[in-house]
Design an enzyme around this catalytic site. Structure first.
Site, mmCIF file in Angstrom:
data_model
loop_
_atom_site.group_PDB
_atom_site.id
_atom_site.type_symbol
_atom_site.label_atom_id
_atom_site.label_comp_id
_atom_site.label_asym_id
_atom_site.label_seq_id
_atom_site.Cartn_x
_atom_site.Cartn_y
_atom_site.Cartn_z
ATOM 1 C CE LYS A 158 -3.834 1.153 0.996
ATOM 2 N NZ LYS A 158 -4.493 1.998 0.033
ATOM 3 C CB THR A 159 4.319 1.999 0.116
ATOM 4 O OG1 THR A 159 4.792 0.941 -0.709
ATOM 5 C CG2 THR A 159 4.332 1.591 1.571
ATOM 6 N N GLY A 160 2.239 2.636 -2.666
ATOM 7 C CA GLY A 160 2.208 3.359 -3.930
ATOM 8 C C GLY A 160 3.381 3.031 -4.823
HETATM 9 P P1 A3P Z 1 -5.401 1.077 -3.008
HETATM 10 O O1 A3P Z 1 -5.711 0.542 -4.364
HETATM 11 O O2 A3P Z 1 -5.710 0.091 -1.940
HETATM 12 O O3 A3P Z 1 -5.981 2.446 -2.756
HETATM 13 P P2 A3P Z 1 1.100 -0.549 -4.669
HETATM 14 O O4 A3P Z 1 1.258 -0.077 -6.080
HETATM 15 O O5 A3P Z 1 2.378 -0.511 -3.875
HETATM 16 O O6 A3P Z 1 0.381 -1.868 -4.634
HETATM 17 O O7 A3P Z 1 0.176 0.474 -3.937
HETATM 18 C C1 A3P Z 1 -1.159 0.606 -4.312
HETATM 19 C C2 A3P Z 1 -1.653 1.845 -3.638
HETATM 20 O O8 A3P Z 1 -0.996 2.991 -4.186
HETATM 21 C C3 A3P Z 1 -3.104 2.105 -3.865
HETATM 22 O O9 A3P Z 1 -3.796 1.332 -2.909
HETATM 23 C C4 A3P Z 1 -3.191 3.644 -3.686
HETATM 24 O O10 A3P Z 1 -3.726 3.984 -2.430
HETATM 25 C C5 A3P Z 1 -1.713 4.100 -3.734
HETATM 26 N N1 A3P Z 1 -1.393 5.197 -4.656
HETATM 27 C C6 A3P Z 1 -0.497 6.204 -4.392
HETATM 28 N N2 A3P Z 1 -0.431 7.074 -5.406
HETATM 29 C C7 A3P Z 1 -1.290 6.610 -6.355
HETATM 30 C C8 A3P Z 1 -1.669 7.110 -7.642
HETATM 31 N N3 A3P Z 1 -1.144 8.231 -8.140
HETATM 32 N N4 A3P Z 1 -2.595 6.402 -8.347
HETATM 33 C C9 A3P Z 1 -3.143 5.265 -7.820
HETATM 34 N N5 A3P Z 1 -2.812 4.727 -6.609
HETATM 35 C C10 A3P Z 1 -1.898 5.412 -5.883
#
Ligand code: A3P
Length: 259
Positions: free
Chosen positions: A57-59
């Site tokens: 969940k760190t984006g």
């Molecule tokens: P959620 O889909 O649960 O909201 P990762 O790529 O490490 O799996 O992280 C996914 C998460 O990135 C997403 O979790 C979202 O909250 C976060 N995120 C951060 N910046 C983003 C962006 N610009 N577009 C989409 N998701 C983003």
């Protein structure tokens, strides 16, 4: 530096998986999954210059996408079978939406509060949800292998809310020619996230599985997690102070609201 003066960016290995790779399998070329996603010019004699290690969940996908926009970097190839990192609440929602029987039959709260006498699949899911959030534990292990100046620690909350600020600091760390991400990214109110600005009117956002829409976490689960992570968050805060790195706002908030 690689031929053509481009640095290599590799997001192939993430979080806990990399530790296993480093410890059990010191040669990345022995793992076919790496070869599948390496960009064309990569060969086994070169290791990536930059690894993005993104726990749950760190984006990390957003970061990868933003870095791939940089002309000085060569990203790895996208792969439909790439192994994804773990997610907490997000991971639970992800596998639930894919019909995972455990996530379908048990609430998130039951999963995270499950005890050691519960059936193994339930305990496994609990561990997959909870363990990756122990950031200080994983950072300490990285610090056993790399010196602190080789690590840039990026706050996922900042990347989400102010990606241009986060990218500015990262470019500085990587000594890259500075791109102005204020111009390259645009907040998309429909998606609720920053996306690539394609034109004045249009944006290109990450896919549906990133920035999913799901119900907010139950308050009792949030409370449980806050208590559960207190020692880990305290250790993370101490570690960041020891390294002379800023303590992110979310971490300050977590710790101040505990007492
Ligand atoms: P959620 O889909 O649960 O909201 P990762 O790529 O490490 O799996 O992280 C996914 C998460 O990135 C997403 O979790 C979202 O909250 C976060 N995120 C951060 N910046 C983003 C962006 N610009 N577009 C989409 N998701 C983003």
């Amino acid at each position: 530096r690689y031929p053509g003066g481009r640095q290599r960016l590799d997001r192939s290995i993430q979080g806990g998986e990399l530790f296993q790779t480093v410890i059990n399998n010191p040669n990345p070329c022995d793992d076919i999954r790496h070869k599948r996603i390496w960009s064309k010019n990569k060969w086994c004699g070169t290791l990536p210059k930059v690894l993005v290690i993104g726990p749950q969940k760190t984006g990390s996908t957003a970061l990868y996408t933003f870095l791939a926009m940089h002309p000085s970097l060569v990203p790895n190839l996208p792969s439909p079978t790439t192994y994804e990192e773990l997610q907490a609440y997000s991971w639970y929602q992800h596998i639930r939406s894919h019909g995972d029987p455990i996530a379908k039959n048990y609430t998130f709260h039951t999963v995270i509060t499950t005890n050691d006498s519960a059936p193994k699949p339930l305990r496994d899911l609990r561990n997959r949800c909870l363990n990756p959030g122990k950031y200080s534990h994983f950072l300490e292990r990285w610090l056993a292998e790399y010196s602190p100046h080789q690590l840039h620690i990026l706050d996922g909350a900042l990347l989400r809310a102010e990606p241009a600020t986060a990218m500015h600091a990262l470019q500085k760390f990587l000594k890259l020619p500075a791109l102005d991400y204020n111009k390259l990214l645009k907040y998309d109110p429909k998606k609720g996230f920053f996306c690539q600005a394609v034109s004045n009117e249009r944006t290109k956002c990450l896919g549906k599985s990133k920035g999913r829409i799901y119900p907010p976490m139950e308050e009792r689960s949030a409370k449980f997690l806050k208590r559960y992570y207190t020692p880990h968050n305290t250790a993370l805060s101490k570690l960041l102070v020891r390294l002379g790195r800023p303590v992110p706002q979310w971490l300050k908030d977590e710790l101040s609201s505990n007492g």
